[in-house]
Design a protein around this motif. Structure first.
Motif, PDB file in Angstrom:
ATOM      1  N   ILE A  14       0.838  -1.203   0.000  1.00  0.00           N
ATOM      2  CA  ILE A  14       0.000   0.000   0.000  1.00  0.00           C
ATOM      3  C   ILE A  14       0.873   1.254   0.000  1.00  0.00           C
ATOM      4  CG2 ILE A  14      -1.622   1.345   1.401  1.00  0.00           C
ATOM      5  CD1 ILE A  14      -2.885  -1.360   2.223  1.00  0.00           C
ATOM      6  N   ALA A  15       1.967   1.214   0.781  1.00  0.00           N
ATOM      7  CA  ALA A  15       2.873   2.369   0.834  1.00  0.00           C
ATOM      8  C   ALA A  15       3.491   2.637  -0.539  1.00  0.00           C
ATOM      9  CB  ALA A  15       3.964   2.124   1.867  1.00  0.00           C
ATOM     10  N   LYS A  16       3.866   1.565  -1.243  1.00  0.00           N
ATOM     11  CA  LYS A  16       4.426   1.749  -2.587  1.00  0.00           C
ATOM     12  C   LYS A  16       3.397   2.375  -3.521  1.00  0.00           C
ATOM     13  CE  LYS A  16       8.018  -1.765  -3.053  1.00  0.00           C
ATOM     14  NZ  LYS A  16       8.484  -2.937  -3.829  1.00  0.00           N
ATOM     15  N   LEU A  17       2.193   1.828  -3.493  1.00  0.00           N
ATOM     16  CA  LEU A  17       1.157   2.296  -4.416  1.00  0.00           C
ATOM     17  C   LEU A  17       0.757   3.744  -4.136  1.00  0.00           C
ATOM     18  CD1 LEU A  17      -0.959  -0.969  -4.430  1.00  0.00           C
ATOM     19  CD2 LEU A  17       0.182   0.033  -6.418  1.00  0.00           C
ATOM     20  N   ALA A  18       0.949   4.180  -2.879  1.00  0.00           N
ATOM     21  CA  ALA A  18       0.570   5.541  -2.512  1.00  0.00           C
ATOM     22  C   ALA A  18       1.679   6.554  -2.765  1.00  0.00           C
ATOM     23  CB  ALA A  18       0.181   5.583  -1.028  1.00  0.00           C
ATOM     24  N   SER A  19       2.855   6.070  -3.134  1.00  0.00           N
ATOM     25  CA  SER A  19       3.988   6.978  -3.314  1.00  0.00           C
ATOM     26  C   SER A  19       3.797   7.846  -4.552  1.00  0.00           C
ATOM     27  CB  SER A  19       5.290   6.190  -3.427  1.00  0.00           C
ATOM     28  OG  SER A  19       5.329   5.466  -4.641  1.00  0.00           O
ATOM     29  N   TYR A  22       4.895   6.177  -7.928  1.00  0.00           N
ATOM     30  CA  TYR A  22       3.929   5.261  -8.533  1.00  0.00           C
ATOM     31  C   TYR A  22       2.761   6.030  -9.142  1.00  0.00           C
ATOM     32  CZ  TYR A  22       5.672   0.640  -7.271  1.00  0.00           C
ATOM     33  OH  TYR A  22       6.389  -0.509  -7.222  1.00  0.00           O
ATOM     34  N   GLU A  23       2.327   7.049  -8.434  1.00  0.00           N
ATOM     35  CA  GLU A  23       1.182   7.814  -8.934  1.00  0.00           C
ATOM     36  C   GLU A  23       1.513   8.477 -10.268  1.00  0.00           C
ATOM     37  OE1 GLU A  23      -1.511  11.635  -7.525  1.00  0.00           O
ATOM     38  OE2 GLU A  23      -0.680  10.284  -6.001  1.00  0.00           O
ATOM     39  N   GLU A  24       2.676   9.106 -10.345  1.00  0.00           N
ATOM     40  CA  GLU A  24       3.054   9.802 -11.578  1.00  0.00           C
ATOM     41  C   GLU A  24       3.251   8.813 -12.725  1.00  0.00           C
ATOM     42  OE1 GLU A  24       6.538  11.984 -10.556  1.00  0.00           O
ATOM     43  OE2 GLU A  24       5.445  13.542  -9.440  1.00  0.00           O
ATOM     44  N   THR A  25       3.980   7.721 -12.464  1.00  0.00           N
ATOM     45  CA  THR A  25       4.264   6.766 -13.539  1.00  0.00           C
ATOM     46  C   THR A  25       2.989   6.057 -13.998  1.00  0.00           C
ATOM     47  OG1 THR A  25       6.440   6.406 -12.554  1.00  0.00           O
ATOM     48  CG2 THR A  25       5.734   4.818 -14.198  1.00  0.00           C
ATOM     49  N   SER A  26       2.111   5.720 -13.057  1.00  0.00           N
ATOM     50  CA  SER A  26       0.877   5.014 -13.431  1.00  0.00           C
ATOM     51  C   SER A  26      -0.026   5.902 -14.280  1.00  0.00           C
ATOM     52  CB  SER A  26       0.128   4.551 -12.178  1.00  0.00           C
ATOM     53  OG  SER A  26      -0.323   5.653 -11.400  1.00  0.00           O
ATOM     54  N   GLN A  27       0.003   7.210 -14.030  1.00  0.00           N
ATOM     55  CA  GLN A  27      -0.786   8.130 -14.861  1.00  0.00           C
ATOM     56  C   GLN A  27      -0.225   8.215 -16.275  1.00  0.00           C
ATOM     57  OE1 GLN A  27      -0.728  11.680 -12.434  1.00  0.00           O
ATOM     58  NE2 GLN A  27      -2.678  11.187 -11.447  1.00  0.00           N
ATOM     59  N   VAL A  28       1.114   8.255 -16.377  1.00  0.00           N
ATOM     60  CA  VAL A  28       1.770   8.298 -17.688  1.00  0.00           C
ATOM     61  C   VAL A  28       1.443   7.048 -18.492  1.00  0.00           C
ATOM     62  CG1 VAL A  28       4.009   8.254 -18.865  1.00  0.00           C
ATOM     63  CG2 VAL A  28       3.620   9.830 -16.951  1.00  0.00           C
ATOM     64  N   LEU A  29       1.443   5.893 -17.823  1.00  0.00           N
ATOM     65  CA  LEU A  29       1.214   4.618 -18.507  1.00  0.00           C
ATOM     66  C   LEU A  29      -0.268   4.278 -18.638  1.00  0.00           C
ATOM     67  CD1 LEU A  29       4.023   2.460 -16.847  1.00  0.00           C
ATOM     68  CD2 LEU A  29       4.015   3.412 -19.153  1.00  0.00           C
ATOM     69  N   GLY A  30      -1.124   5.123 -18.085  1.00  0.00           N
ATOM     70  CA  GLY A  30      -2.557   4.866 -18.183  1.00  0.00           C
ATOM     71  C   GLY A  30      -3.038   3.751 -17.271  1.00  0.00           C
ATOM     72  N   LEU A  31      -2.340   3.524 -16.167  1.00  0.00           N
ATOM     73  CA  LEU A  31      -2.683   2.432 -15.249  1.00  0.00           C
ATOM     74  C   LEU A  31      -3.174   2.949 -13.902  1.00  0.00           C
ATOM     75  CD1 LEU A  31       0.405   0.133 -15.953  1.00  0.00           C
ATOM     76  CD2 LEU A  31      -1.938  -0.226 -16.739  1.00  0.00           C
ATOM     77  N   TYR A  32      -3.360   4.232 -13.784  1.00  0.00           N
ATOM     78  CA  TYR A  32      -3.704   4.832 -12.486  1.00  0.00           C
ATOM     79  C   TYR A  32      -5.000   4.236 -11.923  1.00  0.00           C
ATOM     80  CZ  TYR A  32      -4.835   8.385  -8.994  1.00  0.00           C
ATOM     81  OH  TYR A  32      -5.157   9.024  -7.830  1.00  0.00           O
ATOM     82  N   HIS A  33      -6.015   4.139 -12.753  1.00  0.00           N
ATOM     83  CA  HIS A  33      -7.320   3.631 -12.308  1.00  0.00           C
ATOM     84  C   HIS A  33      -7.203   2.181 -11.823  1.00  0.00           C
ATOM     85  CE1 HIS A  33     -11.621   3.067 -12.015  1.00  0.00           C
ATOM     86  NE2 HIS A  33     -11.550   2.039 -12.862  1.00  0.00           N
ATOM     87  N   HIS A  34      -6.471   1.352 -12.573  1.00  0.00           N
ATOM     88  CA  HIS A  34      -6.298  -0.054 -12.189  1.00  0.00           C
ATOM     89  C   HIS A  34      -5.629  -0.173 -10.808  1.00  0.00           C
ATOM     90  CE1 HIS A  34      -7.592  -1.639 -16.003  1.00  0.00           C
ATOM     91  NE2 HIS A  34      -6.659  -0.981 -16.669  1.00  0.00           N
ATOM     92  N   LEU A  35      -4.596   0.619 -10.598  1.00  0.00           N
ATOM     93  CA  LEU A  35      -3.854   0.517  -9.339  1.00  0.00           C
ATOM     94  C   LEU A  35      -4.658   1.084  -8.172  1.00  0.00           C
ATOM     95  CD1 LEU A  35      -0.207   1.377 -10.472  1.00  0.00           C
ATOM     96  CD2 LEU A  35      -1.168  -0.842  -9.920  1.00  0.00           C
ATOM     97  N   GLN A  36      -5.476   2.092  -8.424  1.00  0.00           N
ATOM     98  CA  GLN A  36      -6.315   2.629  -7.353  1.00  0.00           C
ATOM     99  C   GLN A  36      -7.330   1.588  -6.870  1.00  0.00           C
ATOM    100  OE1 GLN A  36      -6.285   5.810  -5.673  1.00  0.00           O
ATOM    101  NE2 GLN A  36      -4.236   5.502  -6.530  1.00  0.00           N
ATOM    102  N   LYS A 125      -5.509  -9.545 -13.622  1.00  0.00           N
ATOM    103  CA  LYS A 125      -5.556 -10.929 -13.132  1.00  0.00           C
ATOM    104  C   LYS A 125      -5.362 -10.989 -11.619  1.00  0.00           C
ATOM    105  CE  LYS A 125      -3.914 -13.136 -17.402  1.00  0.00           C
ATOM    106  NZ  LYS A 125      -2.789 -13.881 -18.039  1.00  0.00           N
ATOM    107  N   ILE A 126      -4.394 -10.232 -11.131  1.00  0.00           N
ATOM    108  CA  ILE A 126      -4.122 -10.250  -9.682  1.00  0.00           C
ATOM    109  C   ILE A 126      -5.288  -9.619  -8.929  1.00  0.00           C
ATOM    110  CG2 ILE A 126      -2.615  -9.320  -7.876  1.00  0.00           C
ATOM    111  CD1 ILE A 126      -0.288  -9.659  -9.794  1.00  0.00           C
ATOM    112  N   LYS A 127      -5.842  -8.544  -9.488  1.00  0.00           N
ATOM    113  CA  LYS A 127      -6.976  -7.909  -8.816  1.00  0.00           C
ATOM    114  C   LYS A 127      -8.172  -8.858  -8.736  1.00  0.00           C
ATOM    115  CE  LYS A 127     -10.038  -3.960  -8.769  1.00  0.00           C
ATOM    116  NZ  LYS A 127     -11.231  -4.802  -8.600  1.00  0.00           N
ATOM    117  N   LYS A 128      -8.375  -9.637  -9.789  1.00  0.00           N
ATOM    118  CA  LYS A 128      -9.476 -10.615  -9.781  1.00  0.00           C
ATOM    119  C   LYS A 128      -9.266 -11.636  -8.655  1.00  0.00           C
ATOM    120  CE  LYS A 128     -11.991 -13.742 -12.889  1.00  0.00           C
ATOM    121  NZ  LYS A 128     -12.047 -14.305 -14.265  1.00  0.00           N
TER     122      LYS A 128
END
Length: 847
Positions: A14-19, A22-36, A125-128
């Motif tokens: 959780i700490a990693k995902l909140a950093s 991660y937030e900036e890179t996930s937005q660039v890659l279009g993965l922000y919603h998935h990780l949230q 897959k992991i979220k499922k």
């Protein structure tokens, strides 16, 4: 074990995902919603993990649910690691890549478009899977507990020597043992070796008793030579002889004798013992094989008149077999002494002791049956806690009835473990990977913890060891660690056999490989493998351990030594974080090693045949520790070192005449650098800046002539160790007191050219805390300006036979806590010290 620390893993994820990264890179890659979404579900699972941990013992379905959570978390860690690797790869390409490299990067499998799609599929897959286990949590009626409130009230660490006043209830036993050591052997006129055995159950204090005897002044005066050897499980004659030969040496001067044949070893042993009346302590002996004992005894029995062996063992058979006089049976402490010991560990000295809590403590102590380790462990557990419910919880805990092991010892240790925070449990359980009786170095242990992500991430001004040392302090406060030795740049310590048993009990996702080995299908999820014995590893089914993150060879002189094993490790074990290939004999590494993208730690120490390293090694962008020390045949270093942007710790041995200093200077995360046995190197760091370096160790560089040191080139340097450099003279142009280095720890060892301390050390007058000078044969004295050091806590000068004086103003070192100047009482006859009192007492003892 992992089922008991899942809360800590969830917190880390959780700490990693909140950093922010991660937030900036996930937005660039279009993965922000998935990780949230993933983070939200992860938080739901985390909230019930502490309650699940408490209730799992009697519930098989709950245990199975926790195992499923473990597997999901493990895969999630791997996916997030890939996320980090891609971020690092992007940094390296932008910083060091040519236009061609950047185009190739776009068309590679690391292309952001390809990567985004592939990673999104993994996360879905992991979220499922996580959604399913999150929904299943309702089956068990688990309560929500989102904060781990288990804390540790830490004590300061101590040194390994034992002060009589700190040992309660053993003075009578001490005097009895000394009487046995002093008296002549009645059977043979003292002409042969006399052996005295102390025998008792684990945790009773056999080793502590032997220590206070060993350090008694009367024993020091009686025996010309005193040696201490911890034998433990493996009664290997050669290894015991090596330990005896190294027994009087500090860690910096111990010889590696593993490759020396037994004929030479026994000759060295005889030379060491010849014409000397000696005392040899063999601590923690398990051997019940008479033939082995007789073989060792015959090697030791050299002109043995008046010499003695003191043995500690838990086995009456061993004690009877080895002893030449009746065994000394050690009993438990009296209730009164046990209570005194408990109070000493449970309360601060200045605390007003609550009589009600003391009465509860007395009832707890009764359950310990006089075993000091159990008493001390529970006293540590309750240290400075004033809540009566917490004391009653320990007294009334059902574990006393469920664990009927020796004198409540196992129950006491398990109770203390159960009260550890989850993150500390993860670290402690990995002691299972080391053999019983292992002498630990804090660097080895904390490197393992760091590589596996068990430590808090250091900030810009820290190195990994700072967080790690905090964890060691916490484990020490629980009485889980013992025999601490502070050597300035790290710690040595051991753990009690019963503490090792607790770690083995918890280490269900670890295997210490013994042969014959039979693979079981459920072991494919094992994450940590340890190979403590010299066995043929080429037949080990390493490829079946799909989840393995650690491969460790913990025993000195034991290495992999199998090309097949190495190929399987590097090509199949894609999730490795920690790879120890020390003491192996490889001539080269396969290029596949560059594919181990998760790898944080790689040791090739003492690979004496290694000549070259593949350039692909520099693709390990997560690598934090690289050990190449002892690679005496290494002809060159790989091209592209600067790409290792996560590298914090680097150790080098090579035949190169000039190191690639520009590459090293561009290692943007480098904090620790050790250069050792580089015998062709004549100068280092001329004009090179190492702006992030905090620790510099230069050892066994026989051609090194100059080592310029100044604040401009080493602005962050705190620790300096220079050892066994015969022709090194600290550069005169830097011998001024305006260098302003802010050093805290300095070790000068075996430097023949050192006559007095270099002037540039004065620049550290407000920071220097630890100064060790050893085996500098031409050192004639310490300068007067040393007395101006305002923070100096430890000053050790050993084996410097020409040292004539100490500074007249040494009494002004009011911060000094430890002064060791051995073997030269005549140089101290006219020394007068008014303060601090402890320094005066130590000098009086020397006189």
């Amino acid at each position: 074990m992992t089922e008991l620390v899942l809360f800590s893993i969830a917190e880390s994820l959780i700490a990693k995902l909140a950093s922010q990264a991660y937030e900036e890179t996930s937005q660039v890659l279009g993965l922000y919603h998935h990780l949230q979404e993933f983070t939200q579900t992860l938080s739901l699972v985390k909230a019930v993990l502490l309650d699940a941990e408490e209730k799992q013992q009697q519930n098989y379905e709950l245990q199975e649910w926790l195992r499923q959570v473990k597997h999901v978390f493990s895969d999630a860690e791997n996916v997030l690691d890939e996320f980090e690797c891609e971020t690092l790869r992007k940094e390296v390409v932008q910083a060091h890549g040519s236009a061609t490299t950047k185009v190739a990067h776009f068309f590679s499998t690391s292309n952001p478009l390809v990567f985004r799609y592939r990673l999104a599929q993994h996360i879905k897959k992991i979220k499922k899977r996580l959604d399913k286990v999150a929904a299943d949590r309702h089956k068990f009626g688990l309560e929500t507990t989102d904060i781990d409130r288990r804390v540790v009230h830490r004590r300061d660490m101590t040194y390994s020597y034992v002060v009589d006043s700190d040992v309660i209830g053993r003075n009578h036993d001490k005097e009895n043992i000394i009487r046995l050591l002093v008296q002549q052997n009645p059977n043979n006129n003292d002409k042969s070796l006399s052996v005295i055995s102390i025998v008792g159950i684990p945790g009773l204090g056999k080793t502590t008793l032997a220590k206070i005897v060993f350090n008694d002044r009367r024993i020091h005066e009686l025996f010309q030579l005193k040696m201490w050897v911890c034998v433990s499980n493996d009664f290997n004659i050669k290894q015991v002889v090596i330990k005896i030969l190294n027994s009087n040496k500090d860690s910096a001067h111990q010889q590696n004798l593993d490759m020396v044949d037994m004929e030479q070893l026994q000759s060295q042993l005889r030379n060491k013992l010849a014409s000397k009346k000696f005392l040899l302590v063999l601590d923690d002996v398990w051997n019940e094989d008479l033939v082995k004992w007789v073989e060792l005894r015959d090697l030791i029995q050299v002109d043995a008149t008046g010499s003695k062996i003191l043995v500690t063992t838990r086995s009456h058979v061993t004690a009877s077999m080895m002893g030449t006089v009746p065994s000394y049976i050690l009993e438990g402490l009296s209730l009164e002494d046990s209570l005194s010991l408990f109070v000493k560990w449970a309360f601060k000295e200045e605390e007003k002791r609550n009589s009600y809590l003391v009465n509860i403590g007395k009832e707890i102590v009764k359950k310990c049956n006089g075993v000091p380790l159990a008493v001390r462990t529970l006293g540590s557990l309750l240290f400075s806690k004033d809540n009566r419910e917490e004391w009653e919880f320990v007294r009334d805990n059902e574990i006393w009835n469920s664990m009927k092991s020796e004198s409540g010892m196992f129950a006491a240790l398990k109770l203390s473990f159960d009260q550890m925070p989850s993150n500390l449990r993860r670290c402690f359980a990995l002691f299972n990977l080391y053999p019983c009786g292992h002498a630990f170095d804090s660097f080895d242990v904390t490197s393992l913890w760091g590589a596996l992500g068990f430590l808090p991430s250091p900030n810009r001004n820290q190195i990994l060891k700072h967080g790690a040392n905090q964890y060691l302090c916490e484990l020490f406060s629980r009485s889980f660690l013992q025999d601490f030795v502070d050597y300035g740049i790290g710690f040595g310590f051991k753990i009690h056999d019963l503490v090792h048993d607790i770690a083995r009990y918890l280490g269900r996702d670890s295997i210490m490989v013994r042969y014959p080995f039979v693979f079981r299908p459920e072991e494919r999820y094992v994450q940590h493998l340890s190979f403590p014995e010299n066995v043929e590893v080429e037949n080990f089914p390493i490829h079946k351990f799909v989840s393995v993150r650690t491969i460790l060879f913990p025993t000195s002189g034991v290495g992999a030594n199998s090309e097949v094993f190495l190929l399987k490790c590097t090509s199949r074990c894609k999730r490795l974080r920690f790879l120890d290939l020390s003491d192996s004999m490889y001539e080269a590494l396969p290029p596949y090693i560059g594919k181990l993208k998760h790898l944080r730690y790689l040791s090739l120490e003492n690979n004496n045949n290694l000549k070259r390293l593949p350039d692909s090694l520099c693709n390990l962008l997560k690598l934090e520790v690289l050990i190449l020390s002892g690679c005496s045949e290494l002809l060159t270093l790989p091209n592209g070192l600067r790409k290792l942007i996560s590298l914090q710790h680097l150790e080098i041995t090579t035949k190169l005449r000039v190191l690639p200093e520009d590459e090293i200077a561009n290692l943007s995360s480098l904090r620790i650098l050790r250069i050792e046995f580089c015998n062709n190197v004549e100068s280092l760091f001329e004009g090179i800046k190492l702006p992030t370096l905090k620790v510099l160790c230069i050892a066994n560089c026989q051609s090194l002539k100059s080592l310029p040191l100044d604040i401009e080139h080493f602005p962050e340097l705190e620790t300096l160790l220079v050892d066994n450099c015969d022709v090194l003279e600290f550069s005169k142009e830097h011998n001024n007191q305006n260098s302003n280095l802010r050093l805290k720890i300095v070790n000068f060892i075996s430097l023949p050219q050192l006559v007095t301390l270099p002037h540039w050390l004065q620049g550290s007058k407000d920071t220097l805390q630890y100064l060790l000078i050893s085996s500098c044969n031409n050192l004639v004295g310490l300068p007067e300006w040393l007395s101006a050091m305002t923070c100096l806590k430890t000053l050790c000068v050993t084996s410097c036979p020409n040292m004539l004086s100490l500074p007249d103003g040494i009494h002004r070192l009011t911060t000094l806590e430890r002064l060791e100047i051995d073997g030269y009482p005549e140089s101290l006859q006219h020394l007068t010290i008014d303060e601090p009192e402890e320094v005066k007492e130590e000098v009086e003892e020397l006189e």
